[in-house]
Design an enzyme around this catalytic site. Structure first.
Site, PDB file in Angstrom:
ATOM      1  N   ARG A 192       0.803  -1.214   0.000  1.00  0.00           N
ATOM      2  CA  ARG A 192       0.000   0.000   0.000  1.00  0.00           C
ATOM      3  C   ARG A 192       0.845   1.278   0.000  1.00  0.00           C
ATOM      4  NH1 ARG A 192      -2.755  -4.217   2.070  1.00  0.00           N
ATOM      5  NH2 ARG A 192      -0.645  -4.650   2.741  1.00  0.00           N
ATOM      6  N   THR A 193       1.788   1.373   0.932  1.00  0.00           N
ATOM      7  CA  THR A 193       2.494   2.644   1.128  1.00  0.00           C
ATOM      8  C   THR A 193       3.339   2.995  -0.095  1.00  0.00           C
ATOM      9  OG1 THR A 193       2.598   2.038   3.456  1.00  0.00           O
ATOM     10  CG2 THR A 193       3.924   3.922   2.763  1.00  0.00           C
ATOM     11  N   LYS A 200      25.049  -5.718  -1.402  1.00  0.00           N
ATOM     12  CA  LYS A 200      26.508  -5.883  -1.529  1.00  0.00           C
ATOM     13  C   LYS A 200      27.233  -5.271  -0.331  1.00  0.00           C
ATOM     14  CE  LYS A 200      25.961  -5.304  -6.510  1.00  0.00           C
ATOM     15  NZ  LYS A 200      26.112  -4.289  -7.564  1.00  0.00           N
ATOM     16  N   ARG A 242      11.241   3.822   3.764  1.00  0.00           N
ATOM     17  CA  ARG A 242      10.813   2.836   4.768  1.00  0.00           C
ATOM     18  C   ARG A 242      12.044   2.039   5.164  1.00  0.00           C
ATOM     19  NH1 ARG A 242       5.657  -1.109   4.589  1.00  0.00           N
ATOM     20  NH2 ARG A 242       4.744   0.862   5.230  1.00  0.00           N
ATOM     21  N   HIS A 280       4.717   5.751  11.663  1.00  0.00           N
ATOM     22  CA  HIS A 280       4.241   5.582  10.279  1.00  0.00           C
ATOM     23  C   HIS A 280       3.269   6.746  10.045  1.00  0.00           C
ATOM     24  CE1 HIS A 280       3.023   3.929   6.551  1.00  0.00           C
ATOM     25  NE2 HIS A 280       2.794   2.682   6.888  1.00  0.00           N
TER      26      HIS A 280
HETATM   27  N1   CP Z   1      -0.247  -0.151   5.951  1.00  0.00           N
HETATM   28  C1   CP Z   1       0.934  -0.397   5.360  1.00  0.00           C
HETATM   29  O1   CP Z   1       1.957   0.205   5.692  1.00  0.00           O
HETATM   30  O2   CP Z   1       0.884  -1.343   4.368  1.00  0.00           O
HETATM   31  P1   CP Z   1       2.136  -1.773   3.482  1.00  0.00           P
HETATM   32  O3   CP Z   1       3.124  -2.466   4.409  1.00  0.00           O
HETATM   33  O4   CP Z   1       1.588  -2.687   2.438  1.00  0.00           O
HETATM   34  O5   CP Z   1       2.748  -0.541   2.916  1.00  0.00           O
END
Ligand code: CP
Length: 311
Positions: free
Chosen positions: A58-59, A86, A108, A136
């Site tokens: 999603r993100t 590496k 991320r 988040h």
């Molecule tokens: N909610 C969320 O962060 O989903 P993803 O890990 O798929 O990005």
């Protein structure tokens, strides 16, 4: 109000007025996603790198779509296909990417604080797409946006968040976000998944699901984050589902018009029964849809916001 942060690293450092401004900005972008031609020139000429060291559906997709709908050039890099395998360090990877002059890095990473670390070492903007067990922020903002969409407000609501609290960056960002916007936040999970001192963040803490969701306006369920756990923290998944899983029966404890939320990915039959996942109360795909508008707003604001239109 003028709000053009250099970075978006967490909700903790944002005020209620700034959070509301982001939600209002996202509101103004939302209709673009329903047009035939889903593109505006707002970020034309800007380059956004999505640097993902952990899995995401999603993100990452919604940050990419958000950038593209604002006409930015977006590039995706995942750790598994980069020179990280590496042995290159995070700082070296980021500095090499920055040498190509991106305007924004969306990152991320599994380490809490990784986005703050980069923001202190790079001159471009950094947007946190989830760092370890820390925050988040874009998830909490899209959750708040979705609650506001369905309930018309956040102030005065009761939001119950149930699951693996210790390992959840979503819960930390949501406690900050929803409390600042005036909601009462209740937290519940097994004792082994509840960190001590949570009350100091301004939420109410319960060790059972029933007390947490009773008369709640919103019930947000979280998955067990096995990838961040060491030794097993529960006797079995079956027992977890029995005591902390949401189903049609215990959902009756919440208000009749309560909405059910989940950041995804969902483990059906564990934290939620399939009947609830597919039931009329869930707004889970609205959360995903709203994620694009919220991330458009974040990219727009860190890129300069209204100043972009004056240039
Ligand atoms: N909610 C969320 O962060 O989903 P993803 O890990 O798929 O990005």
């Amino acid at each position: 109000m003028i709000f053009n942060p250099k970075h978006i690293l967490g909700i903790k450092e944002l005020s209620a007025a700034e959070l509301t401004f982001i939600l209002d900005t996202a509101e103004s972008f939302k209709e673009i996603n329903n047009r035939d031609i889903k593109k505006v020139p707002t970020l034309r000429g800007k380059t956004i790198i999505n640097l993902f060291f952990e899995a995401s559906t999603r993100t990452r997709t919604s940050f990419e779509i958000a950038g593209k709908r604002l006409s930015a050039d977006t590039v995706n890099i995942s750790a598994s296909s980069s020179s990280v395998v590496k042995g290159e360090t995070l700082e070296d990877t980021a500095k090499n990417i920055e040498a190509m002059h991106p305007d924004i890095i969306v990152m991320r990473h599994s380490a809490s604080g990784a986005c703050h670390y980069l923001s202190e070492r790079l001159s471009c903007s950094v947007v946190n797409a989830g760092d370890g067990m820390h925050e988040h922020p874009s998830q909490a903002l899209l959750d708040a946006f979705t609650i506001r969409q369905h309930k018309g407000r956040i102030d005065g609501l009761t939001v119950a968040i149930v699951g693996d609290i210790t390992h959840s960056r979503v819960v930390r960002s949501n406690i900050y976000c929803l409390s600042k916007l005036g909601a009462t936040v209740r937290i519940a999970g097994p004792g082994t998944m509840l960190p001590p001192g949570l009350e100091s963040l301004g939420c109410e803490v319960f060790n059972n699901l029933a007390d947490a969701i009773r008369d709640a306006d919103c019930v947000m369920m979280l998955r067990i984050q096995r990838e961040r756990q060491g030794a097993p923290l529960i006797p079995s998944v079956r027992e977890y589902a029995r005591y902390f899983g949401l189903n049609d029966n215990n959902l009756k404890l919440a208000k009749d018009d309560a909405i059910v939320m989940h950041p995804g990915p969902i483990n059906r039959g564990v934290e939620m029964s399939s009947a609830v996942v597919d039931g009329p109360r869930n707004v889970i795909l609205d959360q995903v849809e709203n994620g694009v508008a919220v991330r458009m707003a974040l990219l727009y604001l860190v890129a300069g916001g209204e100043k972009l239109q004056q240039d």
